[in-house]
Design an enzyme around this catalytic site. Structure first.
Site, PDB file in Angstrom:
ATOM      1  CB  SER A  10      -0.865  -0.133   1.121  1.00  0.00           C
ATOM      2  OG  SER A  10      -0.344   0.014   2.494  1.00  0.00           O
ATOM      3  CG  HIS A  39      -4.039  -1.041  -1.890  1.00  0.00           C
ATOM      4  ND1 HIS A  39      -4.401   0.201  -1.760  1.00  0.00           N
ATOM      5  CD2 HIS A  39      -3.820  -1.598  -0.450  1.00  0.00           C
ATOM      6  CE1 HIS A  39      -4.313   0.658  -0.688  1.00  0.00           C
ATOM      7  NE2 HIS A  39      -3.972  -0.276   0.340  1.00  0.00           N
ATOM      8  CE  LYS A  70      -7.319   0.127   0.694  1.00  0.00           C
ATOM      9  NZ  LYS A  70      -8.040  -0.611   1.852  1.00  0.00           N
TER      10      LYS A  70
END
Length: 382
Positions: free
Chosen positions: A172, A200, A231
């Site tokens: 990240s 992610h 996300k």
């Protein structure tokens, strides 16, 4: 000194120490016209009107909140539908919803590991994975970042029957992608389970955006797959995907799943729509990848010290905490928000601006950011 005075002194000392190191964190209430290069809405779905309408429709149909935990009365048919869709998307038998990614990682490790378990983690894994290992009581070792030789050596020295290797899928703070194939090979060679937190990666990597693991690697290769919904999918919450035995075990033993209110059904309904968009509209990923390529080309032309990343996470290493804060403040004065990341989130001497790109950005937005970064460079040279 009274008890209250002693506690106040402790808080004051902690604040003073962190401020002295330029590591004091502050929240920013963003104005509507702020250009955001700090968030994780990689595909722009948090602002997609179809996702917003699905959330509103879900609230009208199911209510604003679930009202109870999944095992009491909070598990609704929309949760079932989302879990089935996530399992299919990632090529797993089952999936299980959690209210946050942090709770998912803590819940998985607390349910799977104990003092007889040996855990091996990448040094740059997310804090939730490190905390989960600590709370589980397992014996935990950390291998050098993406270094399979170091991991192999640690595994060789372990006499534990139950070994668990854990890595972020996309890291990240650096944007690096884990070598899933190498992790699978090393883990299987030493009879270790492999857990990947692809928070992610899901939505932006792999076939139909299923992530760096997705349907490419089977449950036999990556038995524990974690992904978040807040996300690239633009909503909130998280999931764990795996075979039926794993999911049944988590339902029985994962405390962060059992003892918390279920995800709001409106969020589940919105996520189903976001997942449909991700699978059926690859143009969002294409536009994001074009933005990444454009930003890296222009930033490197300016001589900016970017990390080696092909993902939306583009760290600009500035090293010094005070310099990082100064650049972030100068950008903020120009209406641009970028994360100023300092220790202990990243190692000492690696403070950075964490620049994140989105499919919402246009080239003129990126040009505006690059011009502001160039101004920061110019002011330092005066």
């Amino acid at each position: 000194m009274s008890v209250l005075d002693a506690w106040q002194q402790r808080l004051d000392d902690a604040r003073t120490d962190r401020q002295r190191q330029h590591r004091w964190r502050t929240r920013q209430a963003l104005a509507r016209d702020t250009l955001d290069f700090a968030g994780n809405d990689y595909l722009g779905l948090a602002h997609d009107p179809r996702v917003s309408e699905a959330q509103a429709e879900g609230a009208r149909r199911f209510g604003a909140g679930a009202g109870a935990s999944h095992l009491v009365s909070g598990h609704l048919d929309v949760h079932d539908a989302l879990e089935e869709a996530l399992a299919s998307w990632t090529g797993r038998q089952r999936a299980l919803l959690f209210s946050t990614g942090y709770m998912a990682n803590i819940g998985v490790l607390q349910a799977l590991a104990d003092s007889h378990t040996a855990i091996f983690q990448d040094r740059l894994n997310h804090a939730s994975l490190l905390d989960g290992a600590t709370l589980s009581g397992a014996r935990s070792r950390r291998y050098h970042h993406r270094n399979m030789n170091d991991l192999e050596n640690l595994l060789k020295r372990s006499d534990s029957v139950h070994k668990l290797v854990i890595s972020d899928g996309v890291f990240s703070m650096d944007g690096h992608i884990a070598d899933i194939g190498a992790l699978v090979t090393v883990s299987q060679r030493h009879n270790a389970w492999l857990m990947i937190d692809d928070a992610h990666g899901v939505g932006i990597l792999g076939d139909e955006g299923s992530g760096c693991v997705g349907s490419t690697w089977r449950s036999d290769d990556v038995p524990v797959l974690v992904g978040t919904l807040g996300k690239a999918l633009g909503t909130a919450g998280a999931f764990v995907a795996g075979d039926a035995a794993l999911i049944d075990h988590l339902i029985q033993f994962s405390r962060s799943y059992i003892y918390t209110t279920a995800q709001p059904p409106a969020i589940a309904n919105a996520t189903l729509k976001a997942l449909e968009i991700v699978q059926q509209e690859p143009e969002h990923r294409a536009h994001l990848n074009a933005n990444i390529a454009y930003f890296r080309h222009e930033a490197l032309h300016l001589g900016l010290s970017l990390s080696d990343s092909s993902t939306p996470i583009q760290p600009l290493i500035l090293a010094d905490e005070s310099r990082t804060l100064r650049w972030a403040a100068q950008l903020r004065e120009q209406g641009i928000h970028v994360g100023a990341i300092r220790p202990p989130t990243v190692p000492k001497g690696e403070a950075r601006l964490r620049i994140t790109l989105s499919a919402r950005h246009q080239h003129e937005d990126i040009d505006r950011l690059l011009a502001a970064l160039h101004d920061c460079q110019q002011q330092e040279s005066l």
